[in-house]
Write a protein that holds these residues in place. Sequence first.
Motif, PDB file in Angstrom:
ATOM      1  N   ARG A 204     -37.416  -5.850 -11.393  1.00 29.96           N
ATOM      2  CA  ARG A 204     -38.456  -5.014 -11.950  1.00 29.96           C
ATOM      3  C   ARG A 204     -38.707  -5.506 -13.367  1.00 29.96           C
ATOM      4  O   ARG A 204     -37.778  -5.570 -14.191  1.00 29.96           O
ATOM      5  CB  ARG A 204     -38.001  -3.567 -11.953  1.00 29.96           C
ATOM      6  CG  ARG A 204     -39.040  -2.614 -12.413  1.00 29.96           C
ATOM      7  CD  ARG A 204     -38.513  -1.213 -12.291  1.00 29.96           C
ATOM      8  NE  ARG A 204     -39.634  -0.298 -12.327  1.00 29.96           N
ATOM      9  CZ  ARG A 204     -39.614   0.904 -11.865  1.00 29.96           C
ATOM     10  NH1 ARG A 204     -38.525   1.385 -11.323  1.00 29.96           N
ATOM     11  NH2 ARG A 204     -40.663   1.665 -11.956  1.00 29.96           N
ATOM     12  N   LEU A 205     -39.952  -5.875 -13.644  1.00 30.63           N
ATOM     13  CA  LEU A 205     -40.301  -6.432 -14.938  1.00 30.63           C
ATOM     14  C   LEU A 205     -41.275  -5.517 -15.648  1.00 30.63           C
ATOM     15  O   LEU A 205     -42.206  -4.987 -15.032  1.00 30.63           O
ATOM     16  CB  LEU A 205     -40.931  -7.822 -14.776  1.00 30.63           C
ATOM     17  CG  LEU A 205     -40.074  -8.840 -14.034  1.00 30.63           C
ATOM     18  CD1 LEU A 205     -40.865 -10.102 -13.791  1.00 30.63           C
ATOM     19  CD2 LEU A 205     -38.809  -9.127 -14.806  1.00 30.63           C
ATOM     20  N   PRO A 206     -41.099  -5.338 -16.957  1.00 28.54           N
ATOM     21  CA  PRO A 206     -42.047  -4.514 -17.712  1.00 28.54           C
ATOM     22  C   PRO A 206     -43.389  -5.244 -17.824  1.00 28.54           C
ATOM     23  O   PRO A 206     -43.439  -6.456 -18.015  1.00 28.54           O
ATOM     24  CB  PRO A 206     -41.392  -4.362 -19.077  1.00 28.54           C
ATOM     25  CG  PRO A 206     -40.463  -5.526 -19.189  1.00 28.54           C
ATOM     26  CD  PRO A 206     -40.042  -5.870 -17.791  1.00 28.54           C
ATOM     27  N   VAL A 207     -44.464  -4.495 -17.652  1.00 32.31           N
ATOM     28  CA  VAL A 207     -45.814  -5.063 -17.762  1.00 32.31           C
ATOM     29  C   VAL A 207     -46.509  -4.344 -18.912  1.00 32.31           C
ATOM     30  O   VAL A 207     -46.610  -3.116 -18.894  1.00 32.31           O
ATOM     31  CB  VAL A 207     -46.607  -4.865 -16.450  1.00 32.31           C
ATOM     32  CG1 VAL A 207     -48.025  -5.381 -16.602  1.00 32.31           C
ATOM     33  CG2 VAL A 207     -45.907  -5.556 -15.298  1.00 32.31           C
ATOM     34  N   PRO A 208     -46.974  -5.090 -19.912  1.00 31.91           N
ATOM     35  CA  PRO A 208     -47.679  -4.450 -21.028  1.00 31.91           C
ATOM     36  C   PRO A 208     -48.902  -3.665 -20.528  1.00 31.91           C
ATOM     37  O   PRO A 208     -49.567  -4.083 -19.569  1.00 31.91           O
ATOM     38  CB  PRO A 208     -48.121  -5.620 -21.901  1.00 31.91           C
ATOM     39  CG  PRO A 208     -47.248  -6.755 -21.491  1.00 31.91           C
ATOM     40  CD  PRO A 208     -46.889  -6.530 -20.060  1.00 31.91           C
ATOM     41  N   ALA A 209     -49.187  -2.546 -21.158  1.00 30.99           N
ATOM     42  CA  ALA A 209     -50.305  -1.695 -20.745  1.00 30.99           C
ATOM     43  C   ALA A 209     -51.624  -2.482 -20.716  1.00 30.99           C
ATOM     44  O   ALA A 209     -52.473  -2.241 -19.864  1.00 30.99           O
ATOM     45  CB  ALA A 209     -50.411  -0.503 -21.664  1.00 30.99           C
ATOM     46  N   ALA A 210     -51.794  -3.422 -21.628  1.00 35.99           N
ATOM     47  CA  ALA A 210     -53.037  -4.206 -21.689  1.00 35.99           C
ATOM     48  C   ALA A 210     -53.219  -5.087 -20.464  1.00 35.99           C
ATOM     49  O   ALA A 210     -54.335  -5.471 -20.121  1.00 35.99           O
ATOM     50  CB  ALA A 210     -53.037  -5.072 -22.949  1.00 35.99           C
ATOM     51  N   ALA A 211     -52.146  -5.408 -19.756  1.00 36.89           N
ATOM     52  CA  ALA A 211     -52.223  -6.283 -18.590  1.00 36.89           C
ATOM     53  C   ALA A 211     -52.509  -5.519 -17.303  1.00 36.89           C
ATOM     54  O   ALA A 211     -52.732  -6.119 -16.272  1.00 36.89           O
ATOM     55  CB  ALA A 211     -50.926  -7.061 -18.452  1.00 36.89           C
ATOM     56  N   ARG A 212     -52.482  -4.203 -17.364  1.00 42.15           N
ATOM     57  CA  ARG A 212     -52.687  -3.387 -16.153  1.00 42.15           C
ATOM     58  C   ARG A 212     -54.133  -3.213 -15.817  1.00 42.15           C
ATOM     59  O   ARG A 212     -55.033  -3.195 -16.437  1.00 42.15           O
ATOM     60  CB  ARG A 212     -52.036  -2.016 -16.317  1.00 42.15           C
ATOM     61  CG  ARG A 212     -50.546  -2.142 -16.410  1.00 42.15           C
ATOM     62  CD  ARG A 212     -49.913  -0.789 -16.509  1.00 42.15           C
ATOM     63  NE  ARG A 212     -48.551  -1.001 -16.961  1.00 42.15           N
ATOM     64  CZ  ARG A 212     -47.794  -0.051 -17.442  1.00 42.15           C
ATOM     65  NH1 ARG A 212     -48.220   1.164 -17.541  1.00 42.15           N
ATOM     66  NH2 ARG A 212     -46.582  -0.321 -17.832  1.00 42.15           N
TER      67      ARG A 212
END
Length: 51
Positions: free
Chosen positions: A43-51
């Motif tokens: 599970r990798l964190p995804v920056p909000a801007a990339a969603r």
Amino acid sequence: MDRNDHNPGSGFGLTGLRERVALLRGEFRAGPRPNGGFQVHARLPVPAAAR
């Protein structure tokens, strides 16, 4: 490619995956499944801007 084609510590396999996930501050689990087989979870964190 056969799983024995790589030397230990070559960056392939579970150790390499675990290290990459740690660098990204993620979560990693791997192990046998209760009813047979093997499970890998990353599970990798995804920056909000990339969603």
